[in-house]
Motif scaffolding. Structure first.
Motif, PDB file in Angstrom:
ATOM      1  N   PRO A  55       0.802  -1.390  -0.088  1.00  0.00           N
ATOM      2  CA  PRO A  55      -0.137  -0.037  -0.011  1.00  0.00           C
ATOM      3  C   PRO A  55       0.951   1.175   0.034  1.00  0.00           C
ATOM      4  CG  PRO A  55      -0.881  -1.602   1.365  1.00  0.00           C
ATOM      5  CD  PRO A  55       0.360  -2.225   1.200  1.00  0.00           C
ATOM      6  N   PHE A  56       2.084   1.313   0.637  1.00  0.00           N
ATOM      7  CA  PHE A  56       2.782   2.489   0.775  1.00  0.00           C
ATOM      8  C   PHE A  56       3.661   2.537  -0.504  1.00  0.00           C
ATOM      9  CE2 PHE A  56       2.376   0.479   4.879  1.00  0.00           C
ATOM     10  CZ  PHE A  56       1.824   1.642   5.747  1.00  0.00           C
ATOM     11  N   ILE A  57       3.800   1.518  -1.095  1.00  0.00           N
ATOM     12  CA  ILE A  57       5.021   1.688  -2.225  1.00  0.00           C
ATOM     13  C   ILE A  57       4.026   2.011  -3.533  1.00  0.00           C
ATOM     14  CG2 ILE A  57       5.953   0.280  -4.079  1.00  0.00           C
ATOM     15  CD1 ILE A  57       7.008  -1.506  -1.896  1.00  0.00           C
ATOM     16  N   CYS A  58       2.726   1.444  -3.600  1.00  0.00           N
ATOM     17  CA  CYS A  58       1.790   1.980  -4.540  1.00  0.00           C
ATOM     18  C   CYS A  58       1.460   3.608  -4.358  1.00  0.00           C
ATOM     19  CB  CYS A  58       0.447   1.156  -4.640  1.00  0.00           C
ATOM     20  SG  CYS A  58       0.812  -0.654  -4.970  1.00  0.00           S
ATOM     21  N   THR A  59       1.234   3.985  -3.092  1.00  0.00           N
ATOM     22  CA  THR A  59       0.955   5.529  -2.874  1.00  0.00           C
ATOM     23  C   THR A  59       2.293   6.350  -3.470  1.00  0.00           C
ATOM     24  OG1 THR A  59      -0.438   4.651  -1.106  1.00  0.00           O
ATOM     25  CG2 THR A  59       0.497   7.081  -0.955  1.00  0.00           C
ATOM     26  N   PHE A  60       3.477   5.803  -3.026  1.00  0.00           N
ATOM     27  CA  PHE A  60       4.638   6.505  -3.433  1.00  0.00           C
ATOM     28  C   PHE A  60       4.979   6.568  -5.007  1.00  0.00           C
ATOM     29  CE2 PHE A  60       9.107   6.343  -4.683  1.00  0.00           C
ATOM     30  CZ  PHE A  60       9.527   7.638  -4.162  1.00  0.00           C
ATOM     31  N   LEU A  61       4.718   5.557  -5.880  1.00  0.00           N
ATOM     32  CA  LEU A  61       4.693   5.285  -7.127  1.00  0.00           C
ATOM     33  C   LEU A  61       3.543   6.204  -7.695  1.00  0.00           C
ATOM     34  CD1 LEU A  61       5.647   1.697  -7.600  1.00  0.00           C
ATOM     35  CD2 LEU A  61       7.000   3.467  -7.707  1.00  0.00           C
ATOM     36  N   TYR A  62       2.260   6.226  -7.131  1.00  0.00           N
ATOM     37  CA  TYR A  62       1.413   6.883  -7.609  1.00  0.00           C
ATOM     38  C   TYR A  62       1.713   8.390  -7.672  1.00  0.00           C
ATOM     39  CZ  TYR A  62      -3.184   9.236  -8.509  1.00  0.00           C
ATOM     40  OH  TYR A  62      -4.239   9.902  -8.793  1.00  0.00           O
ATOM     41  N   ARG A  63       2.190   8.951  -6.602  1.00  0.00           N
ATOM     42  CA  ARG A  63       2.552  10.533  -6.418  1.00  0.00           C
ATOM     43  C   ARG A  63       3.569  10.711  -7.257  1.00  0.00           C
ATOM     44  NH1 ARG A  63       2.237  11.293  -0.019  1.00  0.00           N
ATOM     45  NH2 ARG A  63      -0.177  11.133   0.287  1.00  0.00           N
TER      46      ARG A  63
END
Length: 521
Positions: A55-63
């Motif tokens: 969840p944190f990795i996906c949030t980081f990549l999305y941003r």
């Protein structure tokens, strides 16, 4: 033997000497295997870390703008590179294995076992390897038509995704329990933790096999999981025959806690008393497949019990169910399905998971937590045990830091489980005043009781049972005074309950493990 056998072969942990006495860890000296294994190990760790932090990795990549069409080529290059590295590492490991004398012996035994069913168990018992590649030793479905088989137990059924989306809270509860929730409840199912403990698990299993003549078996459940079990047979043990009831003839089935494994778990306690012992790992723990949801856990222990009855040859009345911590749920559920057992022993077990889960989460999420527990992991031991009418014994850890708040003994959830059991079984004794008296008595460690008080109450309850039978609920005490009820309540608490001055995880000494008290006529 072709190279493909070594490339696709299972991971080898240990090679035993003939007869299982003396063993050595499998440690290859081949350069290619060493480095291939190291790279694969690092990729596995990276995958597990990525999975739990996704969840944190996906949030980081999305941003950072990676979830756009222009970034597809970069992602494809990265995944392709990792894939090529993985394939090269597997090939390197396979070539290295083909040069290792120990692994060559293992592959030969594995190939011979495929063509010789009778020799399969003996040949492969000389090696400890990836449990995924073991043959199934017992399939519970094989006895479905057996006339000796009792009626099928009533298993919990998990709610489907579509039944969970009635409200936003239902949806969030479903997502929570099926992502991080079940892993918080059963951290032993986390692969990263298992990887960290792999050395200790392998050593613990070797100790049981070498020093206790243990036999490992794979059991296939009704819902398709494979359960990793270990069995120590003390039926012909001379030391076991020295005990009053020949302990070796009784089989103790051990259910571990939420981070416990049979390799170094609670089975050491009944083993010290020379009982025959059967340990098993929850679904998703070590060699067992699946996830430890209640339905899968129930299917697992039911298959273990059927294995004990049909394959090992133990009568139901010679079985003792022993559960520690969250493993108490497995043991209680099993006792409700097999009420003829010799007894149920619960160590450091709680009354209801919900009361342990709520304080661990923010107050604002209490509604979601309640739905998640009640709908998907409802370990309500106090309610469940009402359906079991046989002998039961509880052990309380005086300094328990897990099921008590700040180690305060009066908050220990085992107190509430005990009083719930006794209220159901002796309703005329445990009325409102006696429940309060019981809470006060349990607010400190139990001290020795007055001998005469024990004798007088034992005579009263034995006399009642001799006339009225011992089917629960026992209606003894209808005409008792409050003082007589208090005396009988204290007697019954002491007969069902025992204190151990320890924290939650310390091994239980053998002298604290007893067959539960049963009223004799």
């Amino acid at each position: 033997m072709s190279l493909i056998n070594f490339i696709l072969g299972p991971k080898l942990f240990r090679e035993y000497a003939i007869g299982g006495q003396g063993s050595k860890l499998y440690e290859s000296t081949m350069f290619l295997e060493i480095w291939g294994e190291k790279i694969l190990g690092m990729l596995s760790i990276a995958y597990n870390i990525g999975f739990y932090t996704s969840p944190f990795i996906c949030t980081f990549l999305y941003r950072r703008g990676y979830f756009v069409t222009e970034s597809i080529s970069s992602v494809a290059k990265l995944t392709t590179g990792i894939g090529i590295l993985y394939i090269i590492s597997v090939f390197m490991r396979g070539v290295g294995r083909s040069q290792s004398p120990a692994y060559v012996r293992f592959i030969r035994a594995l190939e011979m076992s495929k063509s010789s069913a009778t020799e399969s168990k003996r040949l492969l018992s000389l090696f400890d390897f990836d449990f995924k590649y073991w043959k199934v030793d017992f399939d519970v479905k094989s006895i479905e038509g057996d006339d000796k088989k009792k009626n099928s137990p009533k298993f919990n059924k998990e709610k489907s995704f579509w039944n969970a989306t009635k409200t936003p809270c239902d949806f969030l509860a479903y997502l929570a329990i099926h992502s991080f929730g079940i892993r918080m409840i059963y951290p032993g199912s986390i692969k990263l933790l298992q990887s960290y403990l792999s050395g200790a698990l392998n050593d613990g299993r070797a100790q049981l096999i070498e020093h206790q003549r243990a036999e490992r078996n794979k059991i296939h459940t009704r819902d398709g999981n494979d359960i990793d079990t270990i069995f120590i047979d003390n039926r012909n043990n001379k030391e076991a025959k020295m005990y009053d009831n020949n302990n070796g003839n009784s089989l103790v089935i051990c259910s571990e806690g939420n981070s416990g494994f049979y390799e170094f778990g609670i089975l050491s306690t009944p083993l010290s008393l020379k009982y025959s012992v059967l340990g098993w790992n929850h679904p998703g723990f070590a060699g067992s497949t699946g996830k430890p949801y209640p339905s899968q856990d129930e299917n697992a222990i039911d298959a273990v019990i059927q294995f004990a009855i049909h394959k090992l040859g133990f009568p139901v009345e010679n079985l003792i169910f022993y559960g520690w911590s969250i493993g108490g749920y497995s043991s209680i559920w099993a006792a409700t399905q097999y009420p003829e057992i010799k007894g149920l022993v619960l160590d450091a077990t709680f009354d209801d998971l919900l009361y342990l889960a709520l304080p661990q989460m923010p107050q604002s999420l209490s509604g979601i937590v309640r739905i998640a527990v009640r709908d998907y992991c409802n370990l309500h031991n106090e309610e469940l045990i009402k359906n079991y009418k046989g002998p039961v014994a509880l052990i309380r850890r005086v300094h328990d830091e897990i099921i008590a708040s700040e180690q305060r003994i009066e908050t220990n959830r085992g107190n509430f489980l005990l009083l719930g059991i006794l209220k159901t079984r002796f309703p005329n004794i445990f009325q409102s005043r006696q429940i309060g008296f019981g809470k006060m008595l349990l607010s400190k460690p139990l001290e020795s009781a007055a001998p005469q008080l024990e004798v007088d109450n034992l005579i009263k309850i034995t006399s009642y049972v001799s006339v009225n039978g011992k089917s629960y609920p026992l209606m003894i005490g209808e005409n008792f005074t409050d003082e007589e009820r208090n005396d009988m309540a204290e007697f019954l608490i002491r007969r069902h309950f025992r204190d151990f001055k320890s924290d939650h995880c310390s091994p239980l000494p053998g002298e604290y493990f007893n067959v539960p008290w049963d009223i004799s006529i």
